[in-house]
Design an enzyme around this catalytic site. Structure first.
Site, short mmCIF file in Angstrom:
data_model
loop_
_atom_site.label_atom_id
_atom_site.label_comp_id
_atom_site.label_asym_id
_atom_site.label_seq_id
_atom_site.Cartn_x
_atom_site.Cartn_y
_atom_site.Cartn_z
N CYS A 353 0.83 -1.20 0.00
CA CYS A 353 0.00 0.00 0.00
C CYS A 353 0.87 1.26 0.00
O CYS A 353 1.87 1.32 0.73
CB CYS A 353 -0.91 0.00 1.23
SG CYS A 353 -2.10 1.35 1.26
N ARG A 464 -13.00 0.27 -3.57
CA ARG A 464 -12.36 0.43 -2.26
C ARG A 464 -11.74 1.81 -2.11
O ARG A 464 -11.69 2.37 -1.01
CB ARG A 464 -11.29 -0.65 -2.08
CG ARG A 464 -10.75 -0.72 -0.66
CD ARG A 464 -9.78 -1.87 -0.49
NE ARG A 464 -9.64 -2.21 0.91
CZ ARG A 464 -8.80 -1.59 1.73
NH1 ARG A 464 -8.05 -0.62 1.27
NH2 ARG A 464 -8.74 -1.93 3.00
#
Length: 550
Positions: A353, A464
């Site tokens: 991430c 998301r």
């Protein structure tokens, strides 16, 4: 009298701080009554962001306590939602390179939980839920039943679809119809004529048990018989339910398995988004037997998620809802007020991430877990520390800061139960593909199409990160690969054994005791400088082999 170089002397230097050393037997009394400062700091002092800044797992250590019990005595039971408790605190992340049905099944068998990703069609995700729910049962109340007209070829196709080959045959091909035989894999495996009806090869010398037999009694009958299945029949010999020998063996091999108390089926969790079309997806998943729904969003404090939580709690009161992701108390408060049964904590801390780097939004994981879980505990809401887990020590730290469970992505992506195939890297090492759900690869993936009327084609990556309408996609994750870790059936027990030994070092016999010890200040912490972190890792060796378990 002290000795110097082996010689008795009278003028030997002393280390006592006064003229006379205290009696050694008074050490404990002195510690309790006169030693004013405990070692280390309490958790509130450690995680004071105004003093120490935002900390992550590598920035501190837990100080050791007193060992008065073996590591095997450490209990790891912990809640994952308000209503559901697991035997172990480990969860696998809903990422398309981490959790599908195989991972979900094995994580549940090992006492944890696997959350099935939603970067696929609703039908494919529901099929994975059904595979988890059918993998283990007590009494199988909805068995696959064959009719006398079913062919051998059709029976083989059903075996390929469901993964098992034992089917009851009834007069009408339905439950609560008269039982006339059983088909097993051995009956059809080498049968030369696929078009023959199953009645030509089925077994008719059946061992059955009457309706009303308890599960323990039925297991006893099954264990004494040489049959693979035990049909349960009523007084008219109509099939009522079924018991499987394979389930009996699973009970023996996986005593920690996460199962529902009434059906003995594995607990299944799956992720969805917060778009209107996700309501249709949820209906399909609920019909497949879903137990826990995880609302998957990088930033959970949104009107979309709050409305979805309220919708689910009203329409599916028996379904537990985990909200997130959140990293602040204000975010958590909105979701708790909406009715969540659990929270997921983490923003930008995952190995794949890059949200914190690209968006400049997020929070270091240790600070996030402590602050949110402390607040949520006031309302009885369990929290999941999601992201930043690189080793056993990070699991321990996440749990010590108040999380009930930890969620892992990259740590499990290299196991044989994760989706995808192994390949050899340029360095000659066996690896598996792994990507963040905010990566361009994941956001451009087209697997999430659906044939259900009214369900819009989309994908979990864009949903998301709220990127569905963007002309230009901004990546919040990367694609890469991770080293082979073997099977979770060996890797997860290693993590659990390490966790038990760590709690033993801390002097806590359970996760409940650990959380209580942290709250009342008995469990102490120490900040780590950069030099301390280097000292705590391997150093000073020309070469070494870091083998984690055997």
């Amino acid at each position: 009298m002290p000795l110097t170089n082996g010689d008795v002397g009278s003028n030997v230097p002393q280390i006592a701080l006064s003229d006379k050393a205290l009696d050694h037997e008074s050490a404990l009394d002195f510690l309790q009554n006169e030693y004013k400062h405990q070692d280390g700091v309490d958790v509130q002092t450690l995680l004071d962001s105004r003093t120490n800044g935002g900390l992550t797992y590598n920035d501190f250590l837990v100080l050791p306590g007193y060992i008065g019990f073996p590591a095997s005595d450490v209990a790891l039971e912990t809640p994952v939602t308000k209503r559901i408790t697991l035997k172990t605190p480990l969860l696998s992340s809903p990422m398309d390179t981490v959790t599908e049905h195989s991972m979900a099944i094995h994580m549940a068998l090992l006492g944890g939980l696997g959350v099935i990703h939603h970067n696929c069609s609703a039908e494919d995700q529901a099929e994975m839920v059904r595979k988890v729910k059918r993998f283990e049962n007590g009494f199988i109340l909805d068995p696959v039943v064959l009719s006398p007209n079913t062919t051998v070829s059709e029976a083989k196709q059903l075996k390929e679809k469901w993964g098992f080959g034992g089917f009851p045959v009834t007069e009408d091909g339905t439950l609560r119809s008269k039982l006339i035989g059983m088909i097993t894999t051995r009956d059809i495996q080498f049968h030369p004529t696929p078009s023959d009806p199953v009645t030509s090869v089925m077994s008719t010398d059946l061992v059955t048990a009457p309706s009303g037999t308890t599960l323990a009694e039925a297991n006893a009958v099954l264990s004494k018989s040489k049959k693979g299945k035990l049909p349960i029949v009523d007084a008219s010999y109509n099939l009522v339910s079924l018991l499987s020998r394979s389930d009996l063996m699973k009970n023996l091999h996986y005593p920690l398995a996460s199962k529902l108390p009434h059906s003995k089926q594995l607990i299944c969790a799956a992720a969805i988004g917060t778009r209107p079309e996700d309501k249709d997806r949820l209906q399909i998943l609920a019909e497949a037997g879903l137990d826990i729904v995880v609302l998957d969003s990088s930033q959970g404090n949104s009107i979309f998620q709050i409305e979805m939580i309220k919708y689910i709690k009203e329409k599916y009161p028996g379904l537990d809802v985990i909200g997130g992701n959140v990293v602040t108390v204000a975010q958590a408060a909105n979701l708790i007020a909406a009715g969540v049964d659990g929270l997921r904590i983490g923003m930008g801390s995952g190995s794949a991430c890059i949200t914190q780097e690209v968006m400049a939004v997020g929070r270091p994981q240790a600070a996030s877990v402590f602050n949110v879980s402390t607040f949520a505990a006031r309302f009885g809401v369990p929290c999941i520390a999601d992201g930043g887990i690189q080793n056993v020590g990070h699991i321990v730290k996440g749990l010590s800061l108040g999380a009930s469970t930890v969620m892992m992505g990259g740590l499990l992506a290299g196991t044989s139960e994760s989706p995808g195939n192994y390949f050899v890297s340029h360095e000659g090492k066996l690896v598996k593909a792994y990507r963040g759900m905010g990566s361009i690869d994941a956001m451009e993936d087209k697997k999430a199409g659906s044939s259900v009327k009214g369900v819009v084609k989309s994908d979990a990556g864009k949903a998301r990160y709220f990127s569905e309408g963007d002309r230009l996609l901004v990546a919040q994750g990367v694609s890469g690969s991770v080293l082979d870790r073997g099977s979770v059936t060996k890797f997860v027990p290693y993590l659990l054994a390490g966790l038990q030994h760590s709690l033993q070092d801390i002097g806590m016999k359970s996760l409940t005791a650990l959380r209580e010890g942290v709250r009342n200040g008995d469990v102490r912490f120490e900040l780590r400088t950069v030099s301390a972190q280097a000292e705590g890792n391997v150093h000073g060796l020309h070469s070494f082999d870091k083998k984690l378990y055997s």
